[in-house]
Design an enzyme around this catalytic site. Structure first.
Site, PDB file in Angstrom:
ATOM      1  N   SER A 121      -0.591  -4.992  -2.015  1.00 14.61           N
ATOM      2  CA  SER A 121      -0.913  -5.495  -3.224  1.00 14.61           C
ATOM      3  C   SER A 121      -0.414  -6.679  -3.540  1.00 14.61           C
ATOM      4  CB  SER A 121      -0.173  -4.299  -4.193  1.00 14.61           C
ATOM      5  OG  SER A 121       1.203  -4.000  -3.864  1.00 14.61           O
ATOM      6  N   HIS A 142      -7.856  -2.602  -2.379  1.00 12.99           N
ATOM      7  CA  HIS A 142      -6.617  -2.324  -2.974  1.00 12.99           C
ATOM      8  C   HIS A 142      -6.875  -1.116  -4.197  1.00 12.99           C
ATOM      9  CE1 HIS A 142      -3.504  -3.973  -6.221  1.00 12.99           C
ATOM     10  NE2 HIS A 142      -3.001  -3.195  -5.353  1.00 12.99           N
ATOM     11  N   GLU A 154      -9.865  -2.870  -5.862  1.00 16.89           N
ATOM     12  CA  GLU A 154     -10.107  -4.338  -5.923  1.00 16.89           C
ATOM     13  C   GLU A 154     -10.557  -4.594  -4.344  1.00 16.89           C
ATOM     14  OE1 GLU A 154      -7.415  -6.513  -9.127  1.00 16.89           O
ATOM     15  OE2 GLU A 154      -6.352  -5.955  -7.117  1.00 16.89           O
ATOM     16  N   ASN A 192      -3.311  -7.635 -11.288  1.00 21.13           N
ATOM     17  CA  ASN A 192      -1.646  -8.408 -11.311  1.00 21.13           C
ATOM     18  C   ASN A 192      -1.605  -9.736 -11.799  1.00 21.13           C
ATOM     19  OD1 ASN A 192      -0.268  -5.916 -10.535  1.00 21.13           O
ATOM     20  ND2 ASN A 192      -0.682  -6.148  -8.282  1.00 21.13           N
TER      21      ASN A 192
HETATM   22  P1  NAI Z   1       5.575   4.354   0.704  1.00 27.06           P
HETATM   23  O1  NAI Z   1       6.862   3.801   1.128  1.00 27.06           O
HETATM   24  O2  NAI Z   1       5.447   5.335  -0.203  1.00 27.06           O
HETATM   25  O3  NAI Z   1       4.759   4.856   2.179  1.00 27.06           O
HETATM   26  C1  NAI Z   1       4.619   4.000   3.261  1.00 27.06           C
HETATM   27  C2  NAI Z   1       4.555   4.859   4.339  1.00 27.06           C
HETATM   28  O4  NAI Z   1       4.288   4.225   5.608  1.00 27.06           O
HETATM   29  C3  NAI Z   1       5.572   5.478   4.609  1.00 27.06           C
HETATM   30  O5  NAI Z   1       5.385   7.120   4.883  1.00 27.06           O
HETATM   31  C4  NAI Z   1       5.843   4.955   6.300  1.00 27.06           C
HETATM   32  O6  NAI Z   1       6.880   6.102   7.079  1.00 27.06           O
HETATM   33  C5  NAI Z   1       4.850   4.499   7.010  1.00 27.06           C
HETATM   34  N1  NAI Z   1       4.920   3.542   7.643  1.00 27.06           N
HETATM   35  C6  NAI Z   1       5.748   2.470   7.513  1.00 27.06           C
HETATM   36  N2  NAI Z   1       5.550   1.565   8.766  1.00 27.06           N
HETATM   37  C7  NAI Z   1       4.627   2.250   9.454  1.00 27.06           C
HETATM   38  C8  NAI Z   1       3.695   1.728  10.628  1.00 27.06           C
HETATM   39  N3  NAI Z   1       3.984   0.630  10.995  1.00 27.06           N
HETATM   40  N4  NAI Z   1       2.813   2.593  11.084  1.00 27.06           N
HETATM   41  C9  NAI Z   1       2.515   3.724  10.406  1.00 27.06           C
HETATM   42  N5  NAI Z   1       3.065   4.232   9.267  1.00 27.06           N
HETATM   43  C10 NAI Z   1       4.163   3.574   8.782  1.00 27.06           C
HETATM   44  O7  NAI Z   1       4.732   3.191   0.381  1.00 27.06           O
HETATM   45  P2  NAI Z   1       3.631   2.820  -0.854  1.00 27.06           P
HETATM   46  O8  NAI Z   1       3.773   2.769  -2.193  1.00 27.06           O
HETATM   47  O9  NAI Z   1       2.302   4.348  -0.555  1.00 27.06           O
HETATM   48  O10 NAI Z   1       2.813   1.742  -0.421  1.00 27.06           O
HETATM   49  C11 NAI Z   1       2.081   1.339   0.730  1.00 27.06           C
HETATM   50  C12 NAI Z   1       1.180   0.195   0.652  1.00 27.06           C
HETATM   51  O11 NAI Z   1       0.307   0.228  -0.492  1.00 27.06           O
HETATM   52  C13 NAI Z   1       1.913  -1.127   0.320  1.00 27.06           C
HETATM   53  O12 NAI Z   1       1.367  -2.261   1.120  1.00 27.06           O
HETATM   54  C14 NAI Z   1       1.933  -1.282  -0.939  1.00 27.06           C
HETATM   55  O13 NAI Z   1       2.079  -2.686  -1.611  1.00 27.06           O
HETATM   56  C15 NAI Z   1       0.498  -0.938  -1.365  1.00 27.06           C
HETATM   57  N6  NAI Z   1       0.675  -0.335  -2.703  1.00 27.06           N
HETATM   58  C16 NAI Z   1       1.171   0.562  -3.333  1.00 27.06           C
HETATM   59  C17 NAI Z   1       1.207   0.877  -4.641  1.00 27.06           C
HETATM   60  C18 NAI Z   1       2.095   1.706  -5.291  1.00 27.06           C
HETATM   61  O14 NAI Z   1       2.067   1.986  -6.812  1.00 27.06           O
HETATM   62  N7  NAI Z   1       2.955   2.249  -4.531  1.00 27.06           N
HETATM   63  C19 NAI Z   1       0.002   0.332  -5.519  1.00 27.06           C
HETATM   64  C20 NAI Z   1      -1.185  -0.434  -4.465  1.00 27.06           C
HETATM   65  C21 NAI Z   1      -0.793  -0.690  -3.341  1.00 27.06           C
END
Ligand code: NAI
Length: 501
Positions: A121, A142, A154, A192
């Site tokens: 994001s 996105h 997006e 954003n």
């Molecule tokens: P999260 O922390 O809930 O999940 C991330 C997951 O990735 C975890 O389960 C972790 O174990 C895993 N992980 C970390 N490094 C890894 C790797 N090298 N290989 C495989 N798995 C790995 O994070 P979330 O909130 O789901 O965000 C994920 C992505 O989505 C980020 O880039 C964030 O910016 C983006 N995003 C988040 C939003 C939100 O509202 N939370 C909205 C839109 C995009």
């Protein structure tokens, strides 16, 4: 290169990865869900199963559909399992180096005709792609949280992304029932970035004592027809997240003052008042907490002798004329409502006090309402020069029309109008920088953050000249870059005037 998508690999089974995996499986794709952390993908699948069971219980999904969906989802803890994927969507930790390292690995594992994408994001899609030998097959997808519910995706093209990859990604997102919009890899993408003033203007109104938190939220919802006010929304998003997005957009635009973060929000983060998730933000969420009441004006009495008339071109707010139920016998020139010796004017970015000085008369300005008849509330600001009696007469007049009246401090552009002006200007600036098309900006703001109308459609409805006048007035009032009109706005004003004949 032709891309045929049947199998989707989702990397990262956290909040977003789990949601995206559900969306893909629900739309008929085979899904491989991978997470580095042991048991995490299985845990995410169990969460999805529980969500689907609720849908089955409500009759929104059949048992067979639920089973088919879960059978289409394969959990993995070995990255090589994604080798057969046609599309990879990465949703891991928001860290450039970690994402780049993952994609380097994926490039050697996946087929050449596999499309690689990120759900980042805030990180530049172009920077992530720079680690790849073939950055042309890399694109941003996105999704918004919660991915199964939010309609917007997006599609973010980096500098090297090939047009066919962008198109394939868009078509794929649409096949999942999403509204897919295309944007360049610029800070904040569409939503954003364009949404920044929604929070920033609310915060500024609060910081300068124009009204209280609950009053600003109320007027934005009731008059502006937004689903949530800025403070409720920031409390829901979480101040840590919202502040981090604001800071990242501000830094990414080389500290452009137009995106300046707010010290009020910084302080909330420092205090650990993160919003709903911590039980306290602008509002309190513990059970015993009383929600603050709106500071409506007390009932005022109309004077015994009352003369009211309306005049001028009220194109900017025709429903205001309907509210007064008065004939407009002079529908040209500046719009004004005359109540005895007081003049009521729609806000155009000058304070009531400035206008009072100019007109040598008592002045009240009214904030914008999406529809004056339908809104139960009207916000006004009196000039400092008015006598209390004059202001009370204006309040009593609107109360006699069945309105709750919120009296704001005398502030240029007031709250709803000024928020719209800034959203419209930001949307135009994004289009001006070739960030997205006008149509896509409007779709993004309606389906990504539920705005009642797209900012560009709203600008056209309200009149580009009014938008320009307001921003020019705000800029001259504050002497700040923040309110500078977009060059595209100036073009639209000239175009709207038509050809010289
Ligand atoms: P999260 O922390 O809930 O999940 C991330 C997951 O990735 C975890 O389960 C972790 O174990 C895993 N992980 C970390 N490094 C890894 C790797 N090298 N290989 C495989 N798995 C790995 O994070 P979330 O909130 O789901 O965000 C994920 C992505 O989505 C980020 O880039 C964030 O910016 C983006 N995003 C988040 C939003 C939100 O509202 N939370 C909205 C839109 C995009």
């Amino acid at each position: 290169m032709e891309y045929m998508i049947k199998t989707v690999a989702v990397i990262g089974a956290g909040t977003m990865g789990a949601g995206i995996a559900q969306v893909a499986a629900q739309s008929g794709y085979q899904v491989v869900l991978f997470d580095l952390k042991q048991g995490k993908a299985e845990q995410a699948k169990a969460t999805i199963a529980a969500r689907l069971e609720k849908r089955v219980a409500k009759g929104k999904m059949s048992l067979n559909e639920k089973d088919a969906l879960l059978n289409a989802m394969f959990c993995s803890e070995a990255l090589h399992d994604v080798a057969g994927a046609d599309l990879v969507i990465e949703a891991i930790v928001e860290d450039l180096a970690i994402k780049q390292s993952l994609f380097r690995d994926l490039e050697s594992i996946c087929r050449e005709d596999c499309l690689l994408s990120t759900n980042t994001s805030s990180i530049s899609v172009t920077s992530i792609a720079s680690a790849l030998a073939k950055p042309e097959r890399f694109v941003g997808l996105h999704f918004f949280n919660p991915a199964p519910l939010m309609k917007l995706v997006e599609v973010v093209r980096g500098i090297a992304t090939s047009p066919s990859v962008t198109e394939t990604a868009k078509t794929w997102a649409e096949s999942c029932g999403k509204h897919a919009v295309i944007t360049r890899s610029i800070p904040g993408f569409i939503v954003n970035r364009v949404a920044r003033p929604f929070y920033a203007e609310g915060l500024r109104a609060l910081e300068t004592g124009v009204a209280q938190v609950q009053d600003i939220d109320h007027i934005i919802k009731k008059s502006g027809q937004f689903n949530m006010g800025p403070f409720e929304l920031m409390d829901l998003i979480g101040h840590d997240v919202n502040y981090a997005v604001t800071k990242s957009v501000y830094d990414a635009y080389y500290q452009d003052k137009r995106f300046l973060p707010s010290l009020t929000q910084k302080e909330l983060v420092e205090a650990g008042y993160l919003g709903r998730k911590s039980g306290r933000g602008f509002y309190r969420y513990d059970e015993a907490a009383e929600q603050p009441s709106i500071n409506f004006s007390d009932a005022c009495a109309l004077p015994e002798s009352l003369t009211v008339s309306i005049q001028g071109d009220w194109n900017v707010a025709p429903s205001f004329v309907e509210l007064t139920q008065l004939p407009n016998s002079h529908p040209h020139g500046e719009p004004r409502l005359n109540i005895n010796d007081i003049v009521v004017l729609p806000t155009q970015g000058m304070t009531a006090s400035q206008l009072s000085e100019e007109l040598n008369q008592a002045v009240v300005v009214v904030d914008y309402c999406h529809h004056y008849g339908d809104s139960e509330v009207i916000a006004i600001a009196p000039a400092l020069q008015n006598t209390p009696q004059q202001t009370n007469t204006a309040i009593a007049y609107f109360q006699s029309k069945g309105k709750q009246v919120l009296v704001l401090d005398d502030y240029p552009g007031l709250i709803v109008w000024r928020t719209w002006m800034m959203l419209i200007n930001e949307a135009l600036d994004l289009v001006n920088q070739n960030g997205a098309s006008m149509a896509d900006v409007d779709v993004a703001m309606k389906s990504g953050v539920n705005y009642p109308i797209g900012p560009i459609e709203q600008g056209g409805r309200l009149g580009w000249q009014h938008v320009l006048n307001t921003l020019t007035n705000l800029q001259s009032f504050y002497c700040e870059e923040r309110y500078r009109p977009s060059p595209l706005l100036r073009r639209l004003v000239i175009q709207a005037k038509g050809a010289v004949v």
